[in-house]
Design an enzyme around this catalytic site. Structure first.
Site, PDB file in Angstrom:
ATOM      1  CG  ASP A 138      -2.380   0.442   0.972  1.00  7.32           C
ATOM      2  OD1 ASP A 138      -3.293   0.581   0.968  1.00  7.32           O
ATOM      3  OD2 ASP A 138      -2.078   2.412   1.160  1.00  7.32           O
ATOM      4  CB  ILE A 139       0.681   4.245  -2.181  1.00 13.90           C
ATOM      5  CG1 ILE A 139       2.353   4.766  -2.797  1.00 13.90           C
ATOM      6  CG2 ILE A 139      -0.724   4.564  -1.927  1.00 13.90           C
ATOM      7  CD1 ILE A 139       1.461   5.854  -3.854  1.00 13.90           C
ATOM      8  CD  GLU A 192      -9.425   6.974   0.395  1.00 12.48           C
ATOM      9  OE1 GLU A 192      -8.542   6.889   0.632  1.00 12.48           O
ATOM     10  OE2 GLU A 192      -9.700   7.067   1.426  1.00 12.48           O
ATOM     11  CG  HIS A 214      -8.136  -3.267  -2.444  1.00 13.64           C
ATOM     12  ND1 HIS A 214      -9.912  -1.834  -2.856  1.00 13.64           N
ATOM     13  CD2 HIS A 214      -8.098  -2.077  -1.558  1.00 13.64           C
ATOM     14  CE1 HIS A 214     -10.040  -1.061  -1.783  1.00 13.64           C
ATOM     15  NE2 HIS A 214      -9.287  -1.384  -1.380  1.00 13.64           N
ATOM     16  CG  MET A 215      -8.360  -9.277   0.594  1.00 12.17           C
ATOM     17  SD  MET A 215      -8.389 -11.012   0.342  1.00 12.17           S
ATOM     18  CE  MET A 215     -10.070 -11.706   0.470  1.00 12.17           C
ATOM     19  CG  HIS A 216      -6.679  -2.843   3.163  1.00 11.41           C
ATOM     20  ND1 HIS A 216      -6.317  -1.681   2.882  1.00 11.41           N
ATOM     21  CD2 HIS A 216      -7.870  -2.669   2.649  1.00 11.41           C
ATOM     22  CE1 HIS A 216      -7.142  -0.815   2.159  1.00 11.41           C
ATOM     23  NE2 HIS A 216      -8.102  -0.890   1.905  1.00 11.41           N
ATOM     24  CG  ASN A 219     -12.338  -0.353   3.909  1.00  9.92           C
ATOM     25  OD1 ASN A 219     -12.343  -0.748   5.160  1.00  9.92           O
ATOM     26  ND2 ASN A 219     -11.180   0.130   3.959  1.00  9.92           N
TER      27      ASN A 219
HETATM   28  P1  AMP Z   1      -9.908   1.680   0.571  1.00 13.06           P
HETATM   29  O1  AMP Z   1     -10.247   2.717   1.277  1.00 13.06           O
HETATM   30  O2  AMP Z   1     -10.450   0.375   0.807  1.00 13.06           O
HETATM   31  O3  AMP Z   1     -10.198   1.692  -0.952  1.00 13.06           O
HETATM   32  O4  AMP Z   1      -8.335   1.304   0.069  1.00 13.06           O
HETATM   33  C1  AMP Z   1      -7.628   2.042  -0.712  1.00 13.06           C
HETATM   34  C2  AMP Z   1      -6.096   1.560  -0.477  1.00 13.06           C
HETATM   35  O5  AMP Z   1      -5.213   1.750  -1.543  1.00 13.06           O
HETATM   36  C3  AMP Z   1      -5.560   3.131   0.270  1.00 13.06           C
HETATM   37  O6  AMP Z   1      -4.833   1.985   1.535  1.00 13.06           O
HETATM   38  C4  AMP Z   1      -4.717   3.747  -0.902  1.00 13.06           C
HETATM   39  O7  AMP Z   1      -3.299   3.921   0.026  1.00 13.06           O
HETATM   40  C5  AMP Z   1      -4.444   2.458  -1.094  1.00 13.06           C
HETATM   41  N1  AMP Z   1      -3.534   2.849  -2.866  1.00 13.06           N
HETATM   42  C6  AMP Z   1      -4.297   4.339  -3.612  1.00 13.06           C
HETATM   43  N2  AMP Z   1      -2.921   4.028  -4.483  1.00 13.06           N
HETATM   44  C7  AMP Z   1      -2.365   3.361  -4.454  1.00 13.06           C
HETATM   45  C8  AMP Z   1      -1.164   3.216  -5.403  1.00 13.06           C
HETATM   46  N3  AMP Z   1      -0.784   3.932  -6.375  1.00 13.06           N
HETATM   47  N4  AMP Z   1      -0.585   2.368  -4.612  1.00 13.06           N
HETATM   48  C9  AMP Z   1      -0.789   1.292  -3.623  1.00 13.06           C
HETATM   49  N5  AMP Z   1      -1.422   1.558  -2.905  1.00 13.06           N
HETATM   50  C10 AMP Z   1      -2.523   2.702  -3.160  1.00 13.06           C
END
Ligand code: AMP
Length: 114
Positions: A31-32, A96, A101-103, A88
């Site tokens: 994750d970025i 977002e 995706h899974m965290h 989420n």
């Molecule tokens: P969510 O809120 O569950 O949709 O999580 C989206 C996640 O994507 C967040 O934790 C962001 O930090 C991550 N994210 C957004 N852009 C990137 C990227 N280019 N590379 C890696 N992670 C990203």
């Protein structure tokens, strides 16, 4: 919102990211904006918008995502101490990026929501 293209580009290696694992079904990358010492996203290579779009045809992909998340947790040596796997969904769930995706979060004691 077309922000799912970010994940598609990561999967296709069109934008740089730290890919931890990739096979024909899933891609996992850092994750970025990490919320824990280990914060890895596991995504299906085929586009699934949200958890609401899991169906009979693609549900095996989700099992594989879960399996790979756990293999990564073991490789990163966080499995014994523990970790969270979070998905989420939509506005109230705090999604977002509109690409399922899974965290995988670990490496520290994580707060719980309940
Ligand atoms: P969510 O809120 O569950 O949709 O999580 C989206 C996640 O994507 C967040 O934790 C962001 O930090 C991550 N994210 C957004 N852009 C990137 C990227 N280019 N590379 C890696 N992670 C990203």
């Amino acid at each position: 919102m077309n922000n799912h293209l970010i994940f598609q580009k990561i999967i296709r290696k069109e934008i740089s990211s730290n890919i931890i694992y990739q096979d024909k079904i899933v891609t996992a990358f850092d994750d970025i904006n990490p919320k824990a010492p280990i914060h890895i996203l596991i995504v299906p290579n085929c586009f699934i918008k949200t958890a609401n779009d899991i169906n009979k045809k693609n549900k095996n992909v989700i099992a594989h995502m879960f399996y790979i998340a756990i293999q990564i947790a073991k490789e990163k040596k966080i499995s014994e101490d523990g970790y969270k796997i979070i998905v989420n969904c939509n506005e109230n769930g705090g999604q977002e990026i509109h690409y399922l995706h899974m965290h995988l979060l670990g490496g520290t004691k994580l707060k719980t929501l309940y």
